[in-house]
Write an enzyme that holds these catalytic residues in place. Sequence first.
Site, PDB file in Angstrom:
ATOM      1  N   ASP A 193       0.260   1.055  13.536  1.00  0.00           N
ATOM      2  CA  ASP A 193       0.586   2.381  14.080  1.00  0.00           C
ATOM      3  C   ASP A 193       0.929   2.338  15.568  1.00  0.00           C
ATOM      4  O   ASP A 193       1.552   3.265  16.080  1.00  0.00           O
ATOM      5  CB  ASP A 193      -0.576   3.353  13.820  1.00  0.00           C
ATOM      6  CG  ASP A 193      -1.902   2.800  14.315  1.00  0.00           C
ATOM      7  OD1 ASP A 193      -2.163   2.874  15.521  1.00  0.00           O
ATOM      8  OD2 ASP A 193      -2.676   2.270  13.492  1.00  0.00           O
ATOM      9  N   PRO A 202      -4.868  -5.052   1.091  1.00  0.00           N
ATOM     10  CA  PRO A 202      -4.252  -6.019   2.003  1.00  0.00           C
ATOM     11  C   PRO A 202      -5.184  -6.538   3.099  1.00  0.00           C
ATOM     12  O   PRO A 202      -4.966  -7.605   3.655  1.00  0.00           O
ATOM     13  CB  PRO A 202      -3.082  -5.237   2.616  1.00  0.00           C
ATOM     14  CG  PRO A 202      -3.300  -3.807   2.287  1.00  0.00           C
ATOM     15  CD  PRO A 202      -4.151  -3.767   1.053  1.00  0.00           C
ATOM     16  N   ASP A 248      -7.479  -4.934  13.944  1.00  0.00           N
ATOM     17  CA  ASP A 248      -7.370  -3.478  13.781  1.00  0.00           C
ATOM     18  C   ASP A 248      -6.892  -3.212  12.355  1.00  0.00           C
ATOM     19  O   ASP A 248      -5.712  -2.963  12.118  1.00  0.00           O
ATOM     20  CB  ASP A 248      -6.364  -2.947  14.812  1.00  0.00           C
ATOM     21  CG  ASP A 248      -6.199  -1.439  14.733  1.00  0.00           C
ATOM     22  OD1 ASP A 248      -6.961  -0.794  14.000  1.00  0.00           O
ATOM     23  OD2 ASP A 248      -5.293  -0.916  15.405  1.00  0.00           O
ATOM     24  N   SER A 249      -7.834  -3.266  11.414  1.00  0.00           N
ATOM     25  CA  SER A 249      -7.431  -3.265  10.007  1.00  0.00           C
ATOM     26  C   SER A 249      -7.863  -2.000   9.288  1.00  0.00           C
ATOM     27  O   SER A 249      -8.576  -1.167   9.834  1.00  0.00           O
ATOM     28  CB  SER A 249      -8.096  -4.452   9.315  1.00  0.00           C
ATOM     29  OG  SER A 249      -9.477  -4.196   9.172  1.00  0.00           O
ATOM     30  N   THR A 250      -7.448  -1.906   8.027  1.00  0.00           N
ATOM     31  CA  THR A 250      -7.972  -0.855   7.159  1.00  0.00           C
ATOM     32  C   THR A 250      -9.300  -1.337   6.582  1.00  0.00           C
ATOM     33  O   THR A 250      -9.830  -2.366   6.988  1.00  0.00           O
ATOM     34  CB  THR A 250      -6.990  -0.561   6.010  1.00  0.00           C
ATOM     35  OG1 THR A 250      -6.878  -1.735   5.222  1.00  0.00           O
ATOM     36  CG2 THR A 250      -5.628  -0.191   6.512  1.00  0.00           C
ATOM     37  N   ASP A 251      -9.810  -0.604   5.613  1.00  0.00           N
ATOM     38  CA  ASP A 251     -11.068  -0.993   4.974  1.00  0.00           C
ATOM     39  C   ASP A 251     -10.881  -2.317   4.215  1.00  0.00           C
ATOM     40  O   ASP A 251      -9.766  -2.682   3.866  1.00  0.00           O
ATOM     41  CB  ASP A 251     -11.529   0.121   4.015  1.00  0.00           C
ATOM     42  CG  ASP A 251     -12.037   1.339   4.792  1.00  0.00           C
ATOM     43  OD1 ASP A 251     -12.111   1.280   6.028  1.00  0.00           O
ATOM     44  OD2 ASP A 251     -12.364   2.355   4.147  1.00  0.00           O
ATOM     45  N   GLN A 303       0.818  -1.209   0.000  1.00  0.00           N
ATOM     46  CA  GLN A 303       0.000   0.000   0.000  1.00  0.00           C
ATOM     47  C   GLN A 303       0.853   1.260   0.000  1.00  0.00           C
ATOM     48  O   GLN A 303       2.065   1.214   0.159  1.00  0.00           O
ATOM     49  CB  GLN A 303      -0.906  -0.001   1.239  1.00  0.00           C
ATOM     50  CG  GLN A 303      -0.121  -0.096   2.542  1.00  0.00           C
ATOM     51  CD  GLN A 303      -0.905  -0.690   3.700  1.00  0.00           C
ATOM     52  OE1 GLN A 303      -2.121  -0.761   3.659  1.00  0.00           O
ATOM     53  NE2 GLN A 303      -0.205  -1.100   4.740  1.00  0.00           N
ATOM     54  N   HIS A 351      -8.944   3.755  19.573  1.00  0.00           N
ATOM     55  CA  HIS A 351      -8.048   2.826  20.265  1.00  0.00           C
ATOM     56  C   HIS A 351      -8.562   2.436  21.648  1.00  0.00           C
ATOM     57  O   HIS A 351      -8.417   1.291  22.063  1.00  0.00           O
ATOM     58  CB  HIS A 351      -6.620   3.399  20.296  1.00  0.00           C
ATOM     59  CG  HIS A 351      -6.017   3.455  18.928  1.00  0.00           C
ATOM     60  ND1 HIS A 351      -5.544   4.612  18.351  1.00  0.00           N
ATOM     61  CD2 HIS A 351      -5.856   2.479  17.992  1.00  0.00           C
ATOM     62  CE1 HIS A 351      -5.101   4.345  17.128  1.00  0.00           C
ATOM     63  NE2 HIS A 351      -5.278   3.070  16.887  1.00  0.00           N
ATOM     64  N   GLY A 394      -1.327 -11.823   9.163  1.00  0.00           N
ATOM     65  CA  GLY A 394      -2.207 -12.250  10.261  1.00  0.00           C
ATOM     66  C   GLY A 394      -3.116 -13.402   9.866  1.00  0.00           C
ATOM     67  O   GLY A 394      -3.455 -14.251  10.696  1.00  0.00           O
TER      68      GLY A 394
END
Length: 284
Positions: free
Chosen positions: A88, A164, A157-160, A33, A64, A140
């Site tokens: 992050d 990936p 805890d992922s992106t959209d 990405q 968080h 993961g």
Amino acid sequence: MNPEFWFTEKYSETCGFTFKVKEVLQTKTSKFQRLDILDTYDFGRVMLLDGLVMLTEKDEFVYHEMITNVPLFAHPNPKDVLVIGGGDGGTVRELSKHTYLNSITEVEIDDIVVKGAKEFMMFVGCGYDNKKVNLIIGDGIEFVKDKKSAYDVIIVDSTDPFGPAEGLFSGEFYSNVKNALRENGFVVAQAENPYYDTKWMMRSVNNMRKAFENSVECYLAYIPTYPSGMWNFAIGYKGVKPSKSFDSGRYNKLGLKLKYYNEKIHRACFALPEFVKELLDKNV
Ligand code: AG3
């Protein structure tokens, strides 16, 4: 006169969220990405992945605190926690406040996220200062495949759900996650929002429901820099219902200084507006 730079995350072809950029601190591309770290006037430092806001300095605490404390205080006795994604460091920073934990393992696929946070966003990157955090750079999805009864809480805890992170929203992944959890275990996943592209929210919730035989609850938190500002989390449970369970003894003993989460929020965040309930009931 200096030119003005504005960044827009497009929520659809016709609407989005825009802020004025002070400075672009970093732009990097990995095989997974593109990462951008910006400094902005209103939200402080901002991390983007493929042009989507992952976190901002001003409101990351909501996400968080809510992705960690809800499952941790609902669990009767969590010892070992696995984070998938979360490069992050914000999630492991919150977990580190739970000093009674035996282990915190994080599997992040892309080390540019970890490095970027450590270099420019220490307010989250400080999560890695805790010696208990074991960071593994890897996939993961593969990592959980052969794990059996190894964790009490698994946090996704992922992106959209494209690029990936796509596989982290699938049914097969959630069944592997279920096997990786011990008795009374919880999985929690960020599960999108009920306004834009509701199919993503439903896909994630429904795949979790299949794997957890419908033992899934959803809760909401208010995050101004995510699409719609109303963010959904899905939590699958093997024992007690998270909405009905809160370890007030452990909560009071820890005496955490938090900015969003508290006992009332724990109970209230599971209260869903009618239109959200309706979407979730459709089960499509
Ligand atoms: N993970 C959830 C980000 C989802 C935001 N989506 C968007 N902006 N379209 C955030 C990672 C923080 N640790």
